[in-house]
Design a protein around this motif. Structure first.
Motif, PDB file in Angstrom:
ATOM      1  N   MET A   1     -58.426  65.000-107.511  1.00  0.00           N
ATOM      2  CA  MET A   1     -58.037  63.979-106.561  1.00  0.00           C
ATOM      3  C   MET A   1     -58.470  62.620-107.094  1.00  0.00           C
ATOM      4  N   HIS A   2     -57.634  61.605-106.864  1.00  0.00           N
ATOM      5  CA  HIS A   2     -58.004  60.239-107.197  1.00  0.00           C
ATOM      6  C   HIS A   2     -57.558  59.311-106.067  1.00  0.00           C
ATOM      7  N   ILE A   3     -58.258  58.192-105.945  1.00  0.00           N
ATOM      8  CA  ILE A   3     -57.993  57.239-104.873  1.00  0.00           C
ATOM      9  C   ILE A   3     -57.561  55.918-105.490  1.00  0.00           C
ATOM     10  N   LYS A   4     -56.511  55.346-104.912  1.00  0.00           N
ATOM     11  CA  LYS A   4     -56.072  54.032-105.379  1.00  0.00           C
ATOM     12  C   LYS A   4     -55.473  53.258-104.210  1.00  0.00           C
ATOM     13  N   ARG A   5     -55.380  51.959-104.431  1.00  0.00           N
ATOM     14  CA  ARG A   5     -54.763  51.097-103.429  1.00  0.00           C
ATOM     15  C   ARG A   5     -53.267  51.340-103.430  1.00  0.00           C
ATOM     16  N   LEU A   6     -52.708  51.508-102.238  1.00  0.00           N
ATOM     17  CA  LEU A   6     -51.268  51.726-102.129  1.00  0.00           C
ATOM     18  C   LEU A   6     -50.533  50.397-102.242  1.00  0.00           C
ATOM     19  N   GLU A   7     -49.388  50.447-102.879  1.00  0.00           N
ATOM     20  CA  GLU A   7     -48.519  49.287-103.051  1.00  0.00           C
ATOM     21  C   GLU A   7     -47.151  49.629-102.473  1.00  0.00           C
ATOM     22  N   SER A   8     -46.256  48.658-102.481  1.00  0.00           N
ATOM     23  CA  SER A   8     -44.944  48.866-101.860  1.00  0.00           C
ATOM     24  C   SER A   8     -44.194  50.058-102.460  1.00  0.00           C
ATOM     25  N   VAL A   9     -44.441  50.388-103.727  1.00  0.00           N
ATOM     26  CA  VAL A   9     -43.775  51.545-104.342  1.00  0.00           C
ATOM     27  C   VAL A   9     -44.196  52.862-103.690  1.00  0.00           C
ATOM     28  N   HIS A  94     -58.143  69.458 -95.341  1.00  0.00           N
ATOM     29  CA  HIS A  94     -59.418  69.289 -94.657  1.00  0.00           C
ATOM     30  C   HIS A  94     -60.480  70.153 -95.331  1.00  0.00           C
ATOM     31  N   GLY A  95     -61.708  69.690 -95.283  1.00  0.00           N
ATOM     32  CA  GLY A  95     -62.824  70.462 -95.815  1.00  0.00           C
ATOM     33  C   GLY A  95     -62.985  70.378 -97.321  1.00  0.00           C
ATOM     34  N   MET A  96     -62.235  69.489 -97.968  1.00  0.00           N
ATOM     35  CA  MET A  96     -62.300  69.373 -99.424  1.00  0.00           C
ATOM     36  C   MET A  96     -62.969  68.074 -99.871  1.00  0.00           C
ATOM     37  N   GLY A  97     -63.487  67.311 -98.911  1.00  0.00           N
ATOM     38  CA  GLY A  97     -64.153  66.063 -99.253  1.00  0.00           C
ATOM     39  C   GLY A  97     -63.236  64.864 -99.373  1.00  0.00           C
ATOM     40  N   THR A  98     -61.972  65.020 -99.028  1.00  0.00           N
ATOM     41  CA  THR A  98     -61.018  63.921 -99.158  1.00  0.00           C
ATOM     42  C   THR A  98     -61.377  62.767 -98.232  1.00  0.00           C
ATOM     43  N   GLY A  99     -61.666  63.074 -96.984  1.00  0.00           N
ATOM     44  CA  GLY A  99     -62.028  62.033 -96.027  1.00  0.00           C
ATOM     45  C   GLY A  99     -63.283  61.296 -96.446  1.00  0.00           C
ATOM     46  N   LYS A 100     -64.267  62.028 -96.900  1.00  0.00           N
ATOM     47  CA  LYS A 100     -65.513  61.400 -97.337  1.00  0.00           C
ATOM     48  C   LYS A 100     -65.262  60.501 -98.548  1.00  0.00           C
ATOM     49  N   SER A 101     -64.471  60.979 -99.485  1.00  0.00           N
ATOM     50  CA  SER A 101     -64.151  60.168-100.671  1.00  0.00           C
ATOM     51  C   SER A 101     -63.418  58.887-100.281  1.00  0.00           C
ATOM     52  N   GLU A 128     -65.271  65.486 -83.266  1.00  0.00           N
ATOM     53  CA  GLU A 128     -66.622  65.725 -83.789  1.00  0.00           C
ATOM     54  C   GLU A 128     -66.675  65.691 -85.315  1.00  0.00           C
ATOM     55  N   ALA A 129     -65.658  66.201 -85.974  1.00  0.00           N
ATOM     56  CA  ALA A 129     -65.664  66.215 -87.447  1.00  0.00           C
ATOM     57  C   ALA A 129     -65.664  64.795 -88.000  1.00  0.00           C
ATOM     58  N   ALA A 130     -64.813  63.936 -87.455  1.00  0.00           N
ATOM     59  CA  ALA A 130     -64.753  62.551 -87.924  1.00  0.00           C
ATOM     60  C   ALA A 130     -66.057  61.823 -87.609  1.00  0.00           C
ATOM     61  N   LYS A 131     -66.581  62.013 -86.399  1.00  0.00           N
ATOM     62  CA  LYS A 131     -67.826  61.343 -86.033  1.00  0.00           C
ATOM     63  C   LYS A 131     -68.970  61.792 -86.946  1.00  0.00           C
ATOM     64  N   LYS A 132     -69.021  63.062 -87.256  1.00  0.00           N
ATOM     65  CA  LYS A 132     -70.065  63.580 -88.160  1.00  0.00           C
ATOM     66  C   LYS A 132     -69.953  62.910 -89.531  1.00  0.00           C
ATOM     67  N   LEU A 133     -68.734  62.766 -90.037  1.00  0.00           N
ATOM     68  CA  LEU A 133     -68.520  62.095 -91.319  1.00  0.00           C
ATOM     69  C   LEU A 133     -69.015  60.653 -91.253  1.00  0.00           C
ATOM     70  N   TYR A 134     -68.595  59.922 -90.239  1.00  0.00           N
ATOM     71  CA  TYR A 134     -68.957  58.514 -90.140  1.00  0.00           C
ATOM     72  C   TYR A 134     -70.472  58.334 -90.005  1.00  0.00           C
ATOM     73  N   ILE A 135     -71.103  59.165 -89.216  1.00  0.00           N
ATOM     74  CA  ILE A 135     -72.562  59.102 -89.056  1.00  0.00           C
ATOM     75  C   ILE A 135     -73.254  59.397 -90.383  1.00  0.00           C
ATOM     76  N   SER A 136     -72.723  60.355 -91.140  1.00  0.00           N
ATOM     77  CA  SER A 136     -73.333  60.707 -92.435  1.00  0.00           C
ATOM     78  C   SER A 136     -73.264  59.544 -93.420  1.00  0.00           C
TER      79      SER A 136
END
Length: 165
Positions: A1-9, A94-101, A128-136
């Motif tokens: 997985m990689h993260i980048k800024r989205l552009e119009s394309v 879900h559960g693969m660390g994508t949200g945290k990344s 609860e899952a999102a709140k747990k992530l944000y708190i962490s």
């Protein structure tokens, strides 16, 4: 997985994932599927070209699996603040660390913006899952917006959270 800024394309990929999120988790967003499904691709291109920053998490095959948007405040008295909106990860991933990344990257990018000292977000009080992530990641709840969203005859409360950077 990689993260980048989205552009119009990336507008078509973004629209598809955004609509999936709005449809499958309506209580997680202020916008609705019914409203946004009518938007043209130009609307999504415009969003991605705006001053806000939308990040996307991609699988190695270039499939977009997660998104999050960061918006820096512009008014003089609010320039020390940024807001996180529209966080969504495809349920298949879900559960693969994508949200945290995604959140780690959006926090990093917020810290790189001039003057940003605080990052805000809102989350469905029952997610609860999102709140747990944000708190962490160091976010703290500072308030509850009761009945913030109304979908048909059901109300949903939102928790407002902040991270001091």
């Amino acid at each position: 997985m990689h993260i980048k800024r989205l552009e119009s394309v990336h507008a078509e990929l973004y629209k598809k994932l955004r609509l999936k999120g709005l449809q499958s988790h309506p209580s997680a967003f202020g916008s609705s599927y019914e409203e946004e499904k009518e938007f043209t691709i130009e609307v999504y291109k415009s969003r991605l070209q705006s001053e806000s920053m939308t990040l996307g998490a991609f699988k190695s095959d270039e499939k977009l699996i997660g998104i999050v948007t960061l918006v820096k405040e512009k008014k003089n008295k609010l320039k020390h603040r940024a807001n996180v909106y529209a966080m969504y990860v495809d349920s298949e991933y879900h559960g693969m660390g994508t949200g945290k990344s995604l959140m780690i990257e959006v926090i990093k990018r917020a810290k790189e913006l001039d003057e940003v000292e605080q990052i805000y977000l809102s989350v469905n009080k029952d997610n609860e899952a999102a709140k747990k992530l944000y708190i962490s990641l160091g976010f703290e709840t500072f308030g509850i917006d009761k009945r913030a969203l109304k979908i048909e005859d059901t109300y949903y409360d939102e928790e407002h959270m902040v991270l001091f950077v």
